[in-house]
Design a protein around this motif. Sequence first.
Motif, PDB file in Angstrom:
ATOM      1  N   ASN A 279      -2.188  19.442   4.772  1.00  0.00           N
ATOM      2  CA  ASN A 279      -2.112  19.539   3.313  1.00  0.00           C
ATOM      3  C   ASN A 279      -3.051  20.626   2.811  1.00  0.00           C
ATOM      4  O   ASN A 279      -3.837  21.203   3.571  1.00  0.00           O
ATOM      5  CB  ASN A 279      -2.432  18.191   2.669  1.00  0.00           C
ATOM      6  N   HIS A 280      -2.953  20.941   1.525  1.00  0.00           N
ATOM      7  CA  HIS A 280      -3.741  22.049   0.993  1.00  0.00           C
ATOM      8  C   HIS A 280      -5.236  21.766   1.057  1.00  0.00           C
ATOM      9  O   HIS A 280      -6.042  22.688   1.276  1.00  0.00           O
ATOM     10  CB  HIS A 280      -3.335  22.334  -0.458  1.00  0.00           C
ATOM     11  N   ALA A 281      -5.628  20.498   0.929  1.00  0.00           N
ATOM     12  CA  ALA A 281      -7.051  20.141   0.988  1.00  0.00           C
ATOM     13  C   ALA A 281      -7.599  20.207   2.406  1.00  0.00           C
ATOM     14  O   ALA A 281      -8.818  20.256   2.607  1.00  0.00           O
ATOM     15  CB  ALA A 281      -7.256  18.737   0.413  1.00  0.00           C
ATOM     16  N   GLY A 282      -6.724  20.181   3.405  1.00  0.00           N
ATOM     17  CA  GLY A 282      -7.162  20.312   4.781  1.00  0.00           C
ATOM     18  C   GLY A 282      -7.712  19.052   5.393  1.00  0.00           C
ATOM     19  O   GLY A 282      -8.532  19.125   6.316  1.00  0.00           O
ATOM     20  N   ASP A 283      -7.246  17.864   4.931  1.00  0.00           N
ATOM     21  CA  ASP A 283      -7.742  16.617   5.511  1.00  0.00           C
ATOM     22  C   ASP A 283      -6.620  15.657   5.921  1.00  0.00           C
ATOM     23  O   ASP A 283      -6.874  14.536   6.337  1.00  0.00           O
ATOM     24  CB  ASP A 283      -8.682  15.903   4.533  1.00  0.00           C
ATOM     25  N   LYS A 284      -5.371  16.092   5.793  1.00  0.00           N
ATOM     26  CA  LYS A 284      -4.236  15.261   6.192  1.00  0.00           C
ATOM     27  C   LYS A 284      -3.229  16.111   6.969  1.00  0.00           C
ATOM     28  O   LYS A 284      -3.143  17.327   6.786  1.00  0.00           O
ATOM     29  CB  LYS A 284      -3.537  14.634   4.978  1.00  0.00           C
ATOM     30  N   ILE A 285      -2.455  15.441   7.827  1.00  0.00           N
ATOM     31  CA  ILE A 285      -1.441  16.118   8.636  1.00  0.00           C
ATOM     32  C   ILE A 285      -0.098  15.432   8.424  1.00  0.00           C
ATOM     33  O   ILE A 285      -0.028  14.202   8.316  1.00  0.00           O
ATOM     34  CB  ILE A 285      -1.839  16.126  10.134  1.00  0.00           C
ATOM     35  N   LEU A 286       0.956  16.219   8.349  1.00  0.00           N
ATOM     36  CA  LEU A 286       2.302  15.704   8.116  1.00  0.00           C
ATOM     37  C   LEU A 286       2.965  15.361   9.454  1.00  0.00           C
ATOM     38  O   LEU A 286       3.095  16.208  10.328  1.00  0.00           O
ATOM     39  CB  LEU A 286       3.144  16.756   7.394  1.00  0.00           C
ATOM     40  N   LEU A 287       3.383  14.102   9.589  1.00  0.00           N
ATOM     41  CA  LEU A 287       4.068  13.645  10.789  1.00  0.00           C
ATOM     42  C   LEU A 287       5.365  12.938  10.402  1.00  0.00           C
ATOM     43  O   LEU A 287       5.463  12.353   9.315  1.00  0.00           O
ATOM     44  CB  LEU A 287       3.194  12.695  11.601  1.00  0.00           C
ATOM     45  N   GLY A 288       6.350  13.004  11.275  1.00  0.00           N
ATOM     46  CA  GLY A 288       7.625  12.353  11.007  1.00  0.00           C
ATOM     47  C   GLY A 288       8.082  11.531  12.193  1.00  0.00           C
ATOM     48  O   GLY A 288       7.507  11.597  13.290  1.00  0.00           O
ATOM     49  N   ARG A 289       9.132  10.734  11.990  1.00  0.00           N
ATOM     50  CA  ARG A 289       9.678   9.924  13.074  1.00  0.00           C
ATOM     51  C   ARG A 289      11.197   9.864  12.978  1.00  0.00           C
ATOM     52  O   ARG A 289      11.767   9.948  11.882  1.00  0.00           O
ATOM     53  CB  ARG A 289       9.114   8.506  13.093  1.00  0.00           C
ATOM     54  N   GLN A 290      11.841   9.734  14.146  1.00  0.00           N
ATOM     55  CA  GLN A 290      13.281   9.550  14.216  1.00  0.00           C
ATOM     56  C   GLN A 290      13.609   8.071  14.397  1.00  0.00           C
ATOM     57  O   GLN A 290      12.783   7.298  14.898  1.00  0.00           O
ATOM     58  CB  GLN A 290      13.858  10.377  15.372  1.00  0.00           C
TER      59      GLN A 290
END
Length: 429
Positions: A279-290
């Motif tokens: 994210n823009h703040a640099g403290d979260k990561i985007l993850l997905g699932r099938q």
Amino acid sequence: MPQPANPEPVHDHDAMLSRKFGKEVANYFSGSPLNRVGFLRGDHKFLSQALNHPSTKFLLCNDLQPLVADKAGDKLAYVKFEDVQKVVGKDPYDTTEEAMLSSYDSGAYMPQMIFLGIDEKSKDALSFTNKKNTHTGAPYFAIDVTPKKSVQAECEKLIQELKGRGLEFATGRVMDIVAADAAIYAEARQLLDWNLRNPFCAQCGQPTLSVNGGFKRTCPPKDLSRTASKTTSGISNALPTTGIQPTDASERPPCATRKGISNISFPRTDPTVIMAVINHAGDKILLGRQKRWPPYWFSTLAGFAEPAESIEEAVRREVYEEAGVHVGRVVIHSTQPWPYPANLMIGAVGQAIPEGEKIDLGNDPELDDARWFDFGEVREALRVGTSGLGEDAGPEYKEGGLRLPPPTAIANQLMSSVVNGFANGVAKM
């Protein structure tokens, strides 16, 4: 079974680029110990000597699955030429490529063989002088011993003999052998698979011949099977679209691939982007699932690069299409060969723009879910919740916690780098 370690990155001798950008990342299926010596693939004198040399090792594959030792199953098993001679038959390299083309018979089955390269660290290896340079190493070949056609009986007999030696063919995706062997197998599998998938010329539809150590396929101008076909059936072999009658019964109709330098087909590699998006703040990561994944299992997003698209553009497009998130800056992290069947996973790190972080799964039904995860939660999952699909997590994992791919997956390496400081410069690659 414990996960194998990833290959060691190339030693950089305190290189300037490493000081600036960090140590190179090496992923599973890379780091082969073999020198491919691609310039020797067309040298039949070398290939013939390599085929018959005592130091040569043959990796056998049955339905693309490699031969391994059945007790541990963490290393490839190799055989000698005398083990496969009845399957391979006559040395296919004891003649020139031109002679092979002129005597080509599409009706005569020959198990696919791939020249993989040479191990230059091997002792008592083959020494071969090409032009002014001498190359020394133990040659490696891969051979398809799937029981079929004219060699079915010999292949079945060989497989039973190997079982008697305590050897067997791996099952499922091969992700638990040592890193060096995994890289050798990746080359073998991808080339064997490509040859199996491309038996016909894309232009004229006629059978093709594997040449150049298994790294090219060509459309021969003649086929002895045509002679037999014409003799027994009395039917013309000319393609109906050409209307041209060949003067020789074995001669094929004209094909555009035999003109100029376009007379060969090369193995394909499909570029695929896989990205850790923060994210823009640099403290979260985007993850997905099938949907097909086990509960609580997430990973980084991925997708194929499209024609006329840069890697950076592919990252932004795939993230938007799958999760609705808009990505700004993209940097390349590392790459991973993926021989299922022919991908090059190009790992990247991207950062969402401030107004583009809202997740929207309405564009593409590929994902069952996508979320922003705090770095701390991902760090804990990397410590206790990683495994292969269908395998149990570590003993410290608690049901309901985040599950992630194992260290042999480039997704794991991307997440580890990001949550441990790669994006903000605290820790280098």
